[in-house]
Scaffold this motif. Structure first.
Motif, PDB file in Angstrom:
ATOM      1  N   ARG A  98      82.543 -20.646  -6.621  1.00  0.00           N
ATOM      2  CA  ARG A  98      83.894 -20.565  -7.183  1.00  0.00           C
ATOM      3  C   ARG A  98      84.623 -21.900  -7.077  1.00  0.00           C
ATOM      4  NH1 ARG A  98      86.295 -16.122  -3.640  1.00  0.00           N
ATOM      5  NH2 ARG A  98      84.681 -16.980  -2.272  1.00  0.00           N
ATOM      6  N   GLN A  99      84.450 -22.595  -5.955  1.00  0.00           N
ATOM      7  CA  GLN A  99      85.115 -23.889  -5.783  1.00  0.00           C
ATOM      8  C   GLN A  99      84.639 -24.883  -6.839  1.00  0.00           C
ATOM      9  OE1 GLN A  99      87.643 -24.752  -3.583  1.00  0.00           O
ATOM     10  NE2 GLN A  99      87.696 -26.587  -4.856  1.00  0.00           N
ATOM     11  N   GLU A 100      83.347 -24.880  -7.124  1.00  0.00           N
ATOM     12  CA  GLU A 100      82.805 -25.792  -8.133  1.00  0.00           C
ATOM     13  C   GLU A 100      83.276 -25.425  -9.530  1.00  0.00           C
ATOM     14  OE1 GLU A 100      78.641 -27.092  -5.913  1.00  0.00           O
ATOM     15  OE2 GLU A 100      78.754 -25.174  -6.979  1.00  0.00           O
ATOM     16  N   PHE A 101      83.384 -24.127  -9.814  1.00  0.00           N
ATOM     17  CA  PHE A 101      83.933 -23.716 -11.110  1.00  0.00           C
ATOM     18  C   PHE A 101      85.396 -24.134 -11.232  1.00  0.00           C
ATOM     19  CE2 PHE A 101      80.320 -20.731 -11.687  1.00  0.00           C
ATOM     20  CZ  PHE A 101      80.013 -21.066 -12.993  1.00  0.00           C
ATOM     21  N   HIS A 102      86.143 -23.992 -10.154  1.00  0.00           N
ATOM     22  CA  HIS A 102      87.542 -24.417 -10.153  1.00  0.00           C
ATOM     23  C   HIS A 102      87.651 -25.902 -10.481  1.00  0.00           C
ATOM     24  CE1 HIS A 102      91.739 -24.729  -9.072  1.00  0.00           C
ATOM     25  NE2 HIS A 102      91.451 -25.570  -8.085  1.00  0.00           N
ATOM     26  N   GLN A 103      86.793 -26.707  -9.894  1.00  0.00           N
ATOM     27  CA  GLN A 103      86.800 -28.144 -10.153  1.00  0.00           C
ATOM     28  C   GLN A 103      86.461 -28.446 -11.609  1.00  0.00           C
ATOM     29  OE1 GLN A 103      83.991 -29.516  -7.231  1.00  0.00           O
ATOM     30  NE2 GLN A 103      85.436 -29.358  -5.527  1.00  0.00           N
ATOM     31  N   LYS A 104      85.489 -27.728 -12.160  1.00  0.00           N
ATOM     32  CA  LYS A 104      85.109 -27.969 -13.556  1.00  0.00           C
ATOM     33  C   LYS A 104      86.227 -27.557 -14.503  1.00  0.00           C
ATOM     34  CE  LYS A 104      81.463 -27.319 -16.961  1.00  0.00           C
ATOM     35  NZ  LYS A 104      80.048 -26.919 -17.196  1.00  0.00           N
ATOM     36  N   LEU A 105      86.827 -26.402 -14.267  1.00  0.00           N
ATOM     37  CA  LEU A 105      87.935 -25.951 -15.111  1.00  0.00           C
ATOM     38  C   LEU A 105      89.070 -26.966 -15.100  1.00  0.00           C
ATOM     39  CD1 LEU A 105      87.852 -22.209 -14.066  1.00  0.00           C
ATOM     40  CD2 LEU A 105      87.724 -22.994 -16.441  1.00  0.00           C
ATOM     41  N   THR A 106      89.416 -27.453 -13.915  1.00  0.00           N
ATOM     42  CA  THR A 106      90.500 -28.431 -13.784  1.00  0.00           C
ATOM     43  C   THR A 106      90.157 -29.720 -14.522  1.00  0.00           C
ATOM     44  OG1 THR A 106      91.110 -27.516 -11.633  1.00  0.00           O
ATOM     45  CG2 THR A 106      91.892 -29.746 -12.137  1.00  0.00           C
ATOM     46  N   LYS A 107      88.940 -30.196 -14.378  1.00  0.00           N
ATOM     47  CA  LYS A 107      88.507 -31.425 -15.031  1.00  0.00           C
ATOM     48  C   LYS A 107      88.578 -31.320 -16.550  1.00  0.00           C
ATOM     49  CE  LYS A 107      84.542 -34.584 -15.339  1.00  0.00           C
ATOM     50  NZ  LYS A 107      83.155 -34.845 -14.871  1.00  0.00           N
ATOM     51  N   VAL A 140      65.765 -17.299  -6.717  1.00  0.00           N
ATOM     52  CA  VAL A 140      65.272 -17.953  -7.925  1.00  0.00           C
ATOM     53  C   VAL A 140      66.543 -18.326  -8.680  1.00  0.00           C
ATOM     54  CG1 VAL A 140      63.920 -17.749 -10.036  1.00  0.00           C
ATOM     55  CG2 VAL A 140      63.188 -16.554  -7.958  1.00  0.00           C
ATOM     56  N   GLY A 141      67.029 -19.517  -8.435  1.00  0.00           N
ATOM     57  CA  GLY A 141      68.328 -19.899  -8.965  1.00  0.00           C
ATOM     58  C   GLY A 141      68.758 -21.228  -8.393  1.00  0.00           C
ATOM     59  N   MET A 142      70.080 -21.436  -8.382  1.00  0.00           N
ATOM     60  CA  MET A 142      70.596 -22.735  -7.990  1.00  0.00           C
ATOM     61  C   MET A 142      71.589 -22.592  -6.831  1.00  0.00           C
ATOM     62  SD  MET A 142      70.749 -24.331 -11.859  1.00  0.00           S
ATOM     63  CE  MET A 142      71.344 -25.953 -11.365  1.00  0.00           C
ATOM     64  N   SER A 143      72.190 -23.710  -6.482  1.00  0.00           N
ATOM     65  CA  SER A 143      72.960 -23.787  -5.239  1.00  0.00           C
ATOM     66  C   SER A 143      74.225 -22.939  -5.241  1.00  0.00           C
ATOM     67  CB  SER A 143      73.326 -25.245  -4.943  1.00  0.00           C
ATOM     68  OG  SER A 143      74.121 -25.782  -5.984  1.00  0.00           O
ATOM     69  N   GLY A 144      74.695 -22.517  -6.402  1.00  0.00           N
ATOM     70  CA  GLY A 144      75.890 -21.679  -6.437  1.00  0.00           C
ATOM     71  C   GLY A 144      75.698 -20.384  -5.667  1.00  0.00           C
ATOM     72  N   ILE A 145      74.535 -19.756  -5.857  1.00  0.00           N
ATOM     73  CA  ILE A 145      74.249 -18.511  -5.135  1.00  0.00           C
ATOM     74  C   ILE A 145      74.154 -18.780  -3.647  1.00  0.00           C
ATOM     75  CG2 ILE A 145      72.599 -16.624  -4.841  1.00  0.00           C
ATOM     76  CD1 ILE A 145      71.785 -17.050  -7.788  1.00  0.00           C
ATOM     77  N   ALA A 146      73.424 -19.834  -3.271  1.00  0.00           N
ATOM     78  CA  ALA A 146      73.261 -20.166  -1.852  1.00  0.00           C
ATOM     79  C   ALA A 146      74.603 -20.446  -1.196  1.00  0.00           C
ATOM     80  CB  ALA A 146      72.331 -21.371  -1.706  1.00  0.00           C
ATOM     81  N   GLY A 147      75.494 -21.151  -1.904  1.00  0.00           N
ATOM     82  CA  GLY A 147      76.803 -21.483  -1.350  1.00  0.00           C
ATOM     83  C   GLY A 147      77.663 -20.264  -1.113  1.00  0.00           C
ATOM     84  N   GLU A 148      77.677 -19.335  -2.066  1.00  0.00           N
ATOM     85  CA  GLU A 148      78.486 -18.123  -1.902  1.00  0.00           C
ATOM     86  C   GLU A 148      77.903 -17.212  -0.817  1.00  0.00           C
ATOM     87  OE1 GLU A 148      81.361 -17.477  -3.016  1.00  0.00           O
ATOM     88  OE2 GLU A 148      81.618 -18.873  -4.691  1.00  0.00           O
ATOM     89  N   LEU A 149      76.572 -17.161  -0.727  1.00  0.00           N
ATOM     90  CA  LEU A 149      75.960 -16.376   0.354  1.00  0.00           C
ATOM     91  C   LEU A 149      76.311 -16.965   1.716  1.00  0.00           C
ATOM     92  CD1 LEU A 149      72.383 -15.676  -1.098  1.00  0.00           C
ATOM     93  CD2 LEU A 149      74.268 -14.050  -0.872  1.00  0.00           C
ATOM     94  N   ALA A 150      76.270 -18.291   1.819  1.00  0.00           N
ATOM     95  CA  ALA A 150      76.609 -18.944   3.090  1.00  0.00           C
ATOM     96  C   ALA A 150      78.040 -18.638   3.495  1.00  0.00           C
ATOM     97  CB  ALA A 150      76.397 -20.453   2.976  1.00  0.00           C
ATOM     98  N   ASP A 151      78.936 -18.523   2.519  1.00  0.00           N
ATOM     99  CA  ASP A 151      80.346 -18.243   2.819  1.00  0.00           C
ATOM    100  C   ASP A 151      80.549 -16.878   3.462  1.00  0.00           C
ATOM    101  OD1 ASP A 151      81.196 -20.693   1.952  1.00  0.00           O
ATOM    102  OD2 ASP A 151      81.931 -20.003  -0.004  1.00  0.00           O
ATOM    103  N   VAL A 152      79.599 -15.956   3.229  1.00  0.00           N
ATOM    104  CA  VAL A 152      79.715 -14.628   3.853  1.00  0.00           C
ATOM    105  C   VAL A 152      78.684 -14.454   4.974  1.00  0.00           C
ATOM    106  CG1 VAL A 152      80.712 -13.558   1.795  1.00  0.00           C
ATOM    107  CG2 VAL A 152      78.221 -13.535   2.112  1.00  0.00           C
TER     108      VAL A 152
END
Length: 337
Positions: A98-107, A140-152
């Motif tokens: 979500r943080q990375e999506f927020h950054q992209k939307l803002t950019k 089987v995916g990218m760092s977005g899933i890993a990052g959100e899993l780590a947050d919980v």
């Protein structure tokens, strides 16, 4: 054959023909009942705006393609906010947090807030946390899933390069399996490989291992319409074919994804909410499944011809893919806002 038999045979043929014509006519009537509205006038746009308070917008193919904003889309979304419309971003894209999506939307010029962002990387983490999952996840995916899993607080593995060794053949697919893995999560993976699929299938064959599809989109938007980029649905189908196990879907068009949004925004009234998307088979069906109005834009995957084909189909299931409204892109709204 006697003349009576000939007459009876002819009558039967005519009855069959008439019944077929009548059936086709009824089917056409059912199809014509689904009529998308082109938002091509100030009056239609005003009527459109009066019908909703809340916007759920897809991202890829609606707000941007790859790393570039769809022309005029930031202005349109921001103008809708200025008119008092609430906005949430509901995307099947699991490549970012979500943080990375927020950054992209803002950019790219979109106003956004963290509690408005709902990628399937987040829905995956919410689901696993809600069921008390306490093992490791193979991604089987990218760092977005890993990052959100780590947050919980959920550990994961699998993200990144896992190339096929030169010596590998089907009978020499040597892999090391982690006994702590209790779930396989599939999202978009730009480093998909034979070893990754082998490990995923091996884990999923265990009856105690969860098999989760962050989404099952068949393709990923690309600026060149001649290029077909396989999406997570391709990997999910491969794993299902090997293991015979159905994936648990956590993205659009399924209801669980909307439940997660409503959990954070209980004030959402489905009857006063519009889903904006470019994928008829996902975004529009998501709207239908959850009682939302739908707006189709042609700046991504779907086309006008696709919409018409679904509208004219005799299959009632295809009618779920037909939007309430349509535009070429969100830029078309700007002249009326």
């Amino acid at each position: 054959m006697s003349s009576i038999d000939l007459e009876n045979n002819f009558a039967n043929q005519m009855n069959l023909k008439n019944n077929r014509v009548l059936s086709e006519s009824r089917n056409r009537k059912r199809s014509s009942a689904v009529t998308p509205v082109n938002l091509d006038s100030k009056e239609r746009v005003k009527e459109f705006l009066d019908k909703f308070d809340f916007i759920l917008s897809d991202c890829d193919g609606v707000l941007w393609v790859n790393n570039g904003a769809v022309k005029g889309a930031p202005e349109a979304i921001n103008k809708l906010r200025a008119k008092g419309k609430r906005v949430c971003f509901a995307t099947n894209n699991s490549t970012k947090t979500r943080q990375e999506f927020h950054q992209k939307l803002t950019k790219l010029g979109y106003e956004s807030h963290m509690d408005e962002l709902f990628p399937t990387s987040y829905s995956t983490a919410v689901y696993l946390k809600s069921i008390g999952f306490d093992r490791k996840v193979f991604i089987v995916g990218m760092s977005g899933i890993a990052g959100e899993l780590a947050d919980v607080g959920i550990e994961s593995c699998g993200v990144g390069s896992d190339p096929t060794p030169r010596h590998w053949t089907p009978g020499m697919a040597d892999v090391e399996l982690d006994e702590d893995v209790g779930a396989v999560v599939v999202g978009f993976d730009n480093q998909i490989s034979f070893p990754k699929l082998t490990k995923a299938c091996s884990y999923v064959r265990d009856p105690n291992c969860l098999f989760i599809a962050s989404n099952a989109d068949e393709t990923y938007p690309h600026p060149d319409p001649r290029v077909a980029v396989p999406g997570p649905g391709a990997y999910v189908a491969a794993i299902q074919a090997v293991t015979g196990k159905e994936a648990i879907p956590l993205g659009k068009p399924y209801k669980y994804f909307f439940d997660i949004i409503r959990r954070q925004h209980p004030e959402i009234d489905p009857k006063r909410t519009i889903m904006i998307g470019d994928r008829l088979t996902t975004d529009m069906v998501f709207g239908r499944n959850n009682g939302l109005k739908t707006l189709f834009v042609q700046s991504g995957i779907g086309t006008y011809d696709d919409m018409i084909n679904f509208k004219n189909s005799n299959d009632p299931e295809d009618h779920k893919c037909v939007p309430d409204y349509y535009l070429n892109s969100l830029d078309d709204l700007n002249k009326y806002l």
